[in-house]
Design a protein around this motif. Structure first.
Motif, PDB file in Angstrom:
ATOM      1  N   ASP A   1       0.780  -1.431  -0.037  1.00  0.00           N
ATOM      2  CA  ASP A   1      -0.027  -0.141   0.161  1.00  0.00           C
ATOM      3  C   ASP A   1       0.950   1.182   0.057  1.00  0.00           C
ATOM      4  O   ASP A   1       1.665   1.525   1.025  1.00  0.00           O
ATOM      5  CB  ASP A   1      -0.938  -0.132   1.129  1.00  0.00           C
ATOM      6  CG  ASP A   1      -1.840   1.247   1.487  1.00  0.00           C
ATOM      7  OD1 ASP A   1      -1.746   2.128   0.370  1.00  0.00           O
ATOM      8  OD2 ASP A   1      -2.967   0.983   2.058  1.00  0.00           O
TER       9      ASP A   1
ATOM     10  N   THR B   1       0.403   4.236   0.596  1.00  0.00           N
ATOM     11  CA  THR B   1       0.089   5.440   1.725  1.00  0.00           C
ATOM     12  C   THR B   1       1.169   5.104   2.732  1.00  0.00           C
ATOM     13  O   THR B   1       1.533   6.067   3.689  1.00  0.00           O
ATOM     14  CB  THR B   1      -1.203   5.176   2.229  1.00  0.00           C
ATOM     15  OG1 THR B   1      -1.654   4.039   2.726  1.00  0.00           O
ATOM     16  CG2 THR B   1      -2.250   5.638   1.183  1.00  0.00           C
ATOM     17  N   LEU B   2       1.702   3.628   2.965  1.00  0.00           N
ATOM     18  CA  LEU B   2       2.657   3.473   4.109  1.00  0.00           C
ATOM     19  C   LEU B   2       3.909   4.184   3.908  1.00  0.00           C
ATOM     20  O   LEU B   2       4.436   4.818   4.762  1.00  0.00           O
ATOM     21  CB  LEU B   2       2.708   2.226   4.170  1.00  0.00           C
ATOM     22  CG  LEU B   2       3.872   1.398   5.073  1.00  0.00           C
ATOM     23  CD1 LEU B   2       3.507   0.064   5.814  1.00  0.00           C
ATOM     24  CD2 LEU B   2       5.270   1.400   4.550  1.00  0.00           C
TER      25      LEU B   2
ATOM     26  N   ARG C   1       4.554   6.767   1.856  1.00  0.00           N
ATOM     27  CA  ARG C   1       4.239   8.264   2.050  1.00  0.00           C
ATOM     28  C   ARG C   1       3.930   8.647   3.245  1.00  0.00           C
ATOM     29  O   ARG C   1       4.478   9.830   3.252  1.00  0.00           O
ATOM     30  CB  ARG C   1       3.078   8.770   1.030  1.00  0.00           C
ATOM     31  CG  ARG C   1       3.186   8.307  -0.527  1.00  0.00           C
ATOM     32  CD  ARG C   1       1.742   8.639  -1.199  1.00  0.00           C
ATOM     33  NE  ARG C   1       1.855   8.374  -2.520  1.00  0.00           N
ATOM     34  CZ  ARG C   1       0.943   7.618  -3.327  1.00  0.00           C
ATOM     35  NH1 ARG C   1      -0.366   7.074  -2.620  1.00  0.00           N
ATOM     36  NH2 ARG C   1       1.140   7.324  -4.760  1.00  0.00           N
ATOM     37  N   ALA C   2       3.506   8.116   4.243  1.00  0.00           N
ATOM     38  CA  ALA C   2       3.187   8.604   5.567  1.00  0.00           C
ATOM     39  C   ALA C   2       4.414   8.311   6.477  1.00  0.00           C
ATOM     40  O   ALA C   2       4.239   8.858   7.550  1.00  0.00           O
ATOM     41  CB  ALA C   2       2.062   7.744   5.902  1.00  0.00           C
ATOM     42  N   HIS C   3       5.459   7.676   6.141  1.00  0.00           N
ATOM     43  CA  HIS C   3       6.661   7.342   6.966  1.00  0.00           C
ATOM     44  C   HIS C   3       7.691   7.965   6.480  1.00  0.00           C
ATOM     45  O   HIS C   3       7.873   7.796   5.203  1.00  0.00           O
ATOM     46  CB  HIS C   3       6.843   5.977   7.412  1.00  0.00           C
ATOM     47  CG  HIS C   3       5.440   5.274   8.125  1.00  0.00           C
ATOM     48  ND1 HIS C   3       4.353   4.930   7.594  1.00  0.00           N
ATOM     49  CD2 HIS C   3       5.445   5.112   9.319  1.00  0.00           C
ATOM     50  CE1 HIS C   3       3.447   4.651   8.708  1.00  0.00           C
ATOM     51  NE2 HIS C   3       3.813   4.707   9.823  1.00  0.00           N
ATOM     52  N   SER C   4       8.807   7.956   7.342  1.00  0.00           N
ATOM     53  CA  SER C   4      10.239   8.359   6.546  1.00  0.00           C
ATOM     54  C   SER C   4      10.826   7.175   6.149  1.00  0.00           C
ATOM     55  O   SER C   4      10.458   5.984   6.445  1.00  0.00           O
ATOM     56  CB  SER C   4      11.062   8.779   7.756  1.00  0.00           C
ATOM     57  OG  SER C   4      11.438   7.848   8.931  1.00  0.00           O
TER      58      SER C   4
ATOM     59  N   GLU D   1      11.908   4.464   9.048  1.00  0.00           N
ATOM     60  CA  GLU D   1      10.439   4.051   9.334  1.00  0.00           C
ATOM     61  C   GLU D   1      10.095   2.956   8.580  1.00  0.00           C
ATOM     62  O   GLU D   1       9.675   1.764   8.936  1.00  0.00           O
ATOM     63  CB  GLU D   1       9.725   5.149   9.812  1.00  0.00           C
ATOM     64  CG  GLU D   1       9.701   5.982  10.870  1.00  0.00           C
ATOM     65  CD  GLU D   1       8.724   7.447  10.912  1.00  0.00           C
ATOM     66  OE1 GLU D   1       8.744   7.573  12.036  1.00  0.00           O
ATOM     67  OE2 GLU D   1       8.030   7.452  10.108  1.00  0.00           O
ATOM     68  N   VAL D   2      10.054   3.078   7.114  1.00  0.00           N
ATOM     69  CA  VAL D   2       9.854   2.185   6.115  1.00  0.00           C
ATOM     70  C   VAL D   2      10.668   0.893   6.369  1.00  0.00           C
ATOM     71  O   VAL D   2      10.183  -0.130   6.606  1.00  0.00           O
ATOM     72  CB  VAL D   2       9.752   2.815   4.940  1.00  0.00           C
ATOM     73  CG1 VAL D   2       9.299   1.515   3.879  1.00  0.00           C
ATOM     74  CG2 VAL D   2       8.467   3.758   4.625  1.00  0.00           C
TER      75      VAL D   2
ATOM     76  N   LYS E   1      12.322   3.114   0.132  1.00  0.00           N
ATOM     77  CA  LYS E   1      11.099   3.786   0.100  1.00  0.00           C
ATOM     78  C   LYS E   1      10.806   4.356  -1.285  1.00  0.00           C
ATOM     79  O   LYS E   1       9.669   4.331  -1.927  1.00  0.00           O
ATOM     80  CB  LYS E   1      11.218   4.897   0.931  1.00  0.00           C
ATOM     81  CG  LYS E   1      10.206   6.027   0.849  1.00  0.00           C
ATOM     82  CD  LYS E   1      10.298   6.985   1.959  1.00  0.00           C
ATOM     83  CE  LYS E   1       9.179   7.952   1.799  1.00  0.00           C
ATOM     84  NZ  LYS E   1       8.836   9.106   3.001  1.00  0.00           N
TER      85      LYS E   1
END
Length: 235
Positions: A100, A102-103, A105-108, A111-112, A150
């Motif tokens: 997905d 959005t994962l 896009r929403a995390h650094s 973090e990914v 990422k």
């Protein structure tokens, strides 16, 4: 050879060791970009730098999509296109929780990388380690790969349907037990290249070059035998 989202040039270590005895093997990484065309252009720039005019091009997963984009732009450089465990449309892959967008896009990037590492480590804790998990974790435990991961996950979100319609010699390798490339996506890729030679493996999952390397290497040897005079399948 072009890797998938969770791989690197080193992922093809078995093929590099085996096939480099017979000819030149170029296993490539990607620049930090989420644009598939930029990735394809980076390969073109690498080949120009290495003074390589023609190639047999193999890509797996995301790399298979990039390989199709490369062929779309520079068909005269590709003597044969080999697509492994890949797709012509990423939409069904993006609909899964694993990929997905959005994962990403929403995390650094860090973090990914940590989220993916934890996912694989939980699987290892539940099912035990394997050669594949060791290779994957080696990638995911390297902080320098965070931005790469990422970017590649976002590249999947930018992968519009491949439009290649030229008459390249095409071979497709897929696996019946692939948990990432679903049957509909596999069929869509086959239908896109109706004259392709199809190799459907019962084992190998999403990574037959690691998990079923003997059979995978035999297929590659068969496909490049016409270009490398001294190569033949292991069997």
């Amino acid at each position: 050879m072009l890797p998938g989202a969770l791989g690197s040039a080193d992922s093809f270590y078995k093929q590099i060791l085996y096939f480099s005895r017979y000819g030149r093997v170029i296993s490539a990484n990607y620049p930090l970009s989420s644009d598939p065309l930029v990735l394809a252009e980076s390969l073109k720039n690498l080949l120009v730098h290495l003074h390589v005019d023609e190639i047999v091009l193999f890509g797996t997963s995301l790399g298979g999509y990039v390989a199709q984009q490369f062929y779309e732009k520079w068909p005269d450089m590709v003597r044969k296109l080999i697509i492994g465990n890949s797709f012509v449309d990423s939409s069904r892959i993006l609909s899964t929780a694993m990929f997905d967008p959005t994962l990403a896009r929403a995390h650094s990037a860090d973090e990914v990388l940590a989220l993916w590492r934890q996912r694989i480590e939980r699987n290892v804790a539940a099912n035990g380690s394997s050669e594949l998990s060791d290779v994957t974790l080696d990638f995911l435990r390297t902080p320098a790969n965070a931005e790469q991961l990422k970017a590649r996950l976002l590249t999947l979100a930018n992968a519009d349907k491949a439009i290649t319609e030229k008459a390249a010699q095409v071979a497709i390798i897929d696996c019946e037990n692939d948990l990432i490339i679903d049957p509909e996506t596999r069929l869509e890729c086959r239908h896109r290249y109706p004259n392709a030679r199809i190799y459907s493996l019962s084992e190998g999952g999403h990574y037959p070059y690691i998990l079923n390397s003997a059979q995978f290497d035999d297929i590659i040897a068969t496909e490049i035998a016409g270009y490398w005079q001294h190569i033949s399948p292991k069997s």
